[in-house]
Design a protein around this motif. Structure first.
Motif, PDB file in Angstrom:
ATOM      1  N   ASP A 217       0.830  -1.200   0.000  1.00 32.25           N
ATOM      2  CA  ASP A 217       0.000   0.000   0.000  1.00 32.25           C
ATOM      3  C   ASP A 217       0.865   1.251   0.000  1.00 32.25           C
ATOM      4  O   ASP A 217       0.736   2.150   0.846  1.00 32.25           O
ATOM      5  N   ILE A 218       1.720   1.302  -0.992  1.00 22.22           N
ATOM      6  CA  ILE A 218       2.594   2.453  -1.192  1.00 22.22           C
ATOM      7  C   ILE A 218       1.768   3.636  -1.688  1.00 22.22           C
ATOM      8  O   ILE A 218       1.946   4.766  -1.240  1.00 22.22           O
ATOM      9  N   THR A 219       0.869   3.361  -2.613  1.00 15.41           N
ATOM     10  CA  THR A 219      -0.017   4.388  -3.146  1.00 15.41           C
ATOM     11  C   THR A 219      -1.432   4.141  -2.633  1.00 15.41           C
ATOM     12  O   THR A 219      -1.715   3.113  -2.017  1.00 15.41           O
ATOM     13  N   HIS A 220      -2.328   5.100  -2.903  1.00 14.03           N
ATOM     14  CA  HIS A 220      -3.715   4.920  -2.469  1.00 14.03           C
ATOM     15  C   HIS A 220      -4.616   4.434  -3.595  1.00 14.03           C
ATOM     16  O   HIS A 220      -5.570   3.699  -3.366  1.00 14.03           O
ATOM     17  N   HIS A 221      -4.282   4.853  -4.835  1.00  9.16           N
ATOM     18  CA  HIS A 221      -5.116   4.465  -5.969  1.00  9.16           C
ATOM     19  C   HIS A 221      -4.342   3.689  -7.039  1.00  9.16           C
ATOM     20  O   HIS A 221      -4.921   3.261  -8.035  1.00  9.16           O
ATOM     21  N   GLY A 222      -3.026   3.557  -6.886  1.00  5.20           N
ATOM     22  CA  GLY A 222      -2.227   2.826  -7.874  1.00  5.20           C
ATOM     23  C   GLY A 222      -2.024   3.566  -9.173  1.00  5.20           C
ATOM     24  O   GLY A 222      -1.731   2.946 -10.203  1.00  5.20           O
ATOM     25  N   THR A 223      -2.145   4.904  -9.160  1.00  4.82           N
ATOM     26  CA  THR A 223      -2.022   5.665 -10.394  1.00  4.82           C
ATOM     27  C   THR A 223      -0.554   5.948 -10.716  1.00  4.82           C
ATOM     28  O   THR A 223       0.320   5.903  -9.842  1.00  4.82           O
ATOM     29  N   THR A 224      -0.302   6.259 -11.976  1.00  4.85           N
ATOM     30  CA  THR A 224       1.043   6.636 -12.410  1.00  4.85           C
ATOM     31  C   THR A 224       1.548   7.843 -11.630  1.00  4.85           C
ATOM     32  O   THR A 224       2.710   7.890 -11.208  1.00  4.85           O
ATOM     33  N   GLU A 225       0.674   8.822 -11.423  1.00  5.16           N
ATOM     34  CA  GLU A 225       1.066  10.045 -10.707  1.00  5.16           C
ATOM     35  C   GLU A 225       1.505   9.730  -9.280  1.00  5.16           C
ATOM     36  O   GLU A 225       2.467  10.319  -8.773  1.00  5.16           O
ATOM     37  N   GLU A 226       0.830   8.801  -8.625  1.00  3.49           N
ATOM     38  CA  GLU A 226       1.184   8.448  -7.252  1.00  3.49           C
ATOM     39  C   GLU A 226       2.518   7.711  -7.185  1.00  3.49           C
ATOM     40  O   GLU A 226       3.317   7.944  -6.277  1.00  3.49           O
ATOM     41  N   VAL A 227       2.756   6.833  -8.160  1.00  3.40           N
ATOM     42  CA  VAL A 227       4.052   6.136  -8.204  1.00  3.40           C
ATOM     43  C   VAL A 227       5.173   7.128  -8.473  1.00  3.40           C
ATOM     44  O   VAL A 227       6.256   7.047  -7.873  1.00  3.40           O
ATOM     45  N   GLU A 228       4.921   8.080  -9.368  1.00  5.65           N
ATOM     46  CA  GLU A 228       5.933   9.100  -9.655  1.00  5.65           C
ATOM     47  C   GLU A 228       6.205   9.969  -8.431  1.00  5.65           C
ATOM     48  O   GLU A 228       7.352  10.347  -8.175  1.00  5.65           O
ATOM     49  N   GLU A 229       5.182  10.277  -7.650  1.00  4.66           N
ATOM     50  CA  GLU A 229       5.373  11.064  -6.425  1.00  4.66           C
ATOM     51  C   GLU A 229       6.162  10.252  -5.401  1.00  4.66           C
ATOM     52  O   GLU A 229       7.043  10.791  -4.718  1.00  4.66           O
ATOM     53  N   PHE A 230       5.870   8.969  -5.290  1.00  4.55           N
ATOM     54  CA  PHE A 230       6.628   8.097  -4.395  1.00  4.55           C
ATOM     55  C   PHE A 230       8.106   8.074  -4.803  1.00  4.55           C
ATOM     56  O   PHE A 230       8.993   8.175  -3.956  1.00  4.55           O
ATOM     57  N   THR A 231       8.363   7.967  -6.096  1.00  3.36           N
ATOM     58  CA  THR A 231       9.735   7.968  -6.604  1.00  3.36           C
ATOM     59  C   THR A 231      10.453   9.254  -6.219  1.00  3.36           C
ATOM     60  O   THR A 231      11.613   9.236  -5.779  1.00  3.36           O
ATOM     61  N   ARG A 232       9.760  10.374  -6.362  1.00  5.74           N
ATOM     62  CA  ARG A 232      10.349  11.672  -5.999  1.00  5.74           C
ATOM     63  C   ARG A 232      10.672  11.729  -4.511  1.00  5.74           C
ATOM     64  O   ARG A 232      11.739  12.199  -4.101  1.00  5.74           O
ATOM     65  N   LEU A 233       9.769  11.218  -3.692  1.00  5.94           N
ATOM     66  CA  LEU A 233       9.966  11.237  -2.240  1.00  5.94           C
ATOM     67  C   LEU A 233      11.144  10.351  -1.826  1.00  5.94           C
ATOM     68  O   LEU A 233      11.933  10.723  -0.955  1.00  5.94           O
ATOM     69  N   VAL A 234      11.267   9.197  -2.443  1.00  2.00           N
ATOM     70  CA  VAL A 234      12.385   8.291  -2.144  1.00  2.00           C
ATOM     71  C   VAL A 234      13.707   8.968  -2.482  1.00  2.00           C
ATOM     72  O   VAL A 234      14.677   8.889  -1.718  1.00  2.00           O
ATOM     73  N   ALA A 235      13.747   9.642  -3.633  1.00  2.00           N
ATOM     74  CA  ALA A 235      14.962  10.357  -4.029  1.00  2.00           C
ATOM     75  C   ALA A 235      15.268  11.476  -3.043  1.00  2.00           C
ATOM     76  O   ALA A 235      16.423  11.663  -2.635  1.00  2.00           O
ATOM     77  N   GLU A 236      14.243  12.215  -2.625  1.00  2.00           N
ATOM     78  CA  GLU A 236      14.444  13.307  -1.668  1.00  2.00           C
ATOM     79  C   GLU A 236      14.939  12.781  -0.325  1.00  2.00           C
ATOM     80  O   GLU A 236      15.776  13.414   0.334  1.00  2.00           O
ATOM     81  N   ALA A 237      14.442  11.612   0.069  1.00  2.19           N
ATOM     82  CA  ALA A 237      14.853  11.018   1.340  1.00  2.19           C
ATOM     83  C   ALA A 237      16.252  10.415   1.269  1.00  2.19           C
ATOM     84  O   ALA A 237      16.846  10.081   2.295  1.00  2.19           O
ATOM     85  N   GLY A 238      16.779  10.248   0.057  1.00  2.53           N
ATOM     86  CA  GLY A 238      18.123   9.704  -0.115  1.00  2.53           C
ATOM     87  C   GLY A 238      18.225   8.217   0.163  1.00  2.53           C
ATOM     88  O   GLY A 238      19.255   7.735   0.642  1.00  2.53           O
ATOM     89  N   ILE A 239      17.161   7.456  -0.160  1.00  5.98           N
ATOM     90  CA  ILE A 239      17.175   6.018   0.120  1.00  5.98           C
ATOM     91  C   ILE A 239      16.968   5.165  -1.132  1.00  5.98           C
ATOM     92  O   ILE A 239      16.594   3.997  -1.028  1.00  5.98           O
ATOM     93  N   ALA A 240      17.230   5.731  -2.309  1.00  4.70           N
ATOM     94  CA  ALA A 240      17.038   4.963  -3.541  1.00  4.70           C
ATOM     95  C   ALA A 240      17.862   3.681  -3.538  1.00  4.70           C
ATOM     96  O   ALA A 240      17.419   2.641  -4.036  1.00  4.70           O
ATOM     97  N   ASP A 241      19.057   3.733  -2.961  1.00  9.10           N
ATOM     98  CA  ASP A 241      19.932   2.569  -2.924  1.00  9.10           C
ATOM     99  C   ASP A 241      19.677   1.672  -1.713  1.00  9.10           C
ATOM    100  O   ASP A 241      20.354   0.663  -1.525  1.00  9.10           O
ATOM    101  N   LYS A 242      18.680   2.012  -0.895  1.00 14.15           N
ATOM    102  CA  LYS A 242      18.370   1.235   0.306  1.00 14.15           C
ATOM    103  C   LYS A 242      16.938   0.711   0.294  1.00 14.15           C
ATOM    104  O   LYS A 242      16.450   0.171   1.282  1.00 14.15           O
TER     105      LYS A 242
END
Length: 203
Positions: free
Chosen positions: A81-106
């Motif tokens: 349950d990473i996203t709420h609706h499973g939309t492309t926009e939500e996955v892209e926002e999750f990707t942005r947040l992961v990059a901002e958090a600095g955990i892409a490699d973790k």
């Protein structure tokens, strides 16, 4: 008849090659092997504050790991349950947040019913949108089209799998179940004392 007990050595003997050199039942604060955070149900897209809450959680996990582990946080595992609706926009926002958090490699994750996209394996959909950069921890035993993932961090194993469907009943198809069985058997055969964490969204 008299029996004599064997004399005890004055100095402790070195552990044999067949015995573990550590006690897997005890936590050794001076010898931390792996530090990871486990979270679930982020539901990116449900509320405006979801992204900020996710970033705050990651910062808390990092700070906690840094208290004892000189190497800091090794992994963040998300159990669906990473996203709420499973939309492309939500996955892209999750990707942005992961990059901002600095955990892409973790990052390690499996998906949940809110990420569900019908006949399409959810993790495959995330992989297509996010790219290999966000799947760096995966071993060669990972099978994204099947929806199963394996990572080994300092000898600690992480197995993730997702159901075939969430319709009416949660169903795990034969292939992922067989994969899990074989992975567990192989890990145990290689090291009976290995720690294995299994993640899936339901149950």
């Amino acid at each position: 008849t008299e029996q004599t007990l064997p004399s005890q050595p004055e100095e402790p003997t070195e552990p044999s090659e067949t015995e573990p050199s550590y006690d897997p039942t005890k936590f050794d604060e001076e010898n931390i092997v792996v530090s990871f955070g486990a979270i679930s149900d982020i539901h990116i897209g449900e509320n405006e504050e979801d992204g900020a809450k996710f970033l705050s959680a990651i910062q808390q996990l990092k700070a906690q790991a840094d208290k004892l582990d000189a190497d800091g946080l090794d992994a963040v595992v998300i159990a669906g349950d990473i996203t709420h609706h499973g939309t492309t926009e939500e996955v892209e926002e999750f990707t942005r947040l992961v990059a901002e958090a600095g955990i892409a490699d973790k990052l390690l994750f499996t998906t949940g019913n809110h990420d569900y996209r019908g006949d399409y394996i959810d993790t495959h959909y995330f992989f297509d949108l996010m790219g290999e950069e966000y799947f760096q921890l995966d071993s060669s035993e990972t099978n994204i089209p099947m929806g199963v993932r394996h990572a080994s961090i300092n000898g600690t194993h992480f197995l993730l799998l997702e159901p075939e469907t969430y319709d009416r009943n949660v169903v795990y198809s034969w292939a992922p179940r067989k994969w899990l069985e074989k992975r567990l058997a192989a890990i145990t055969a290689e090291d009976p004392n290995a720690y294995v964490f299994v993640f899936t969204h339901p149950m």
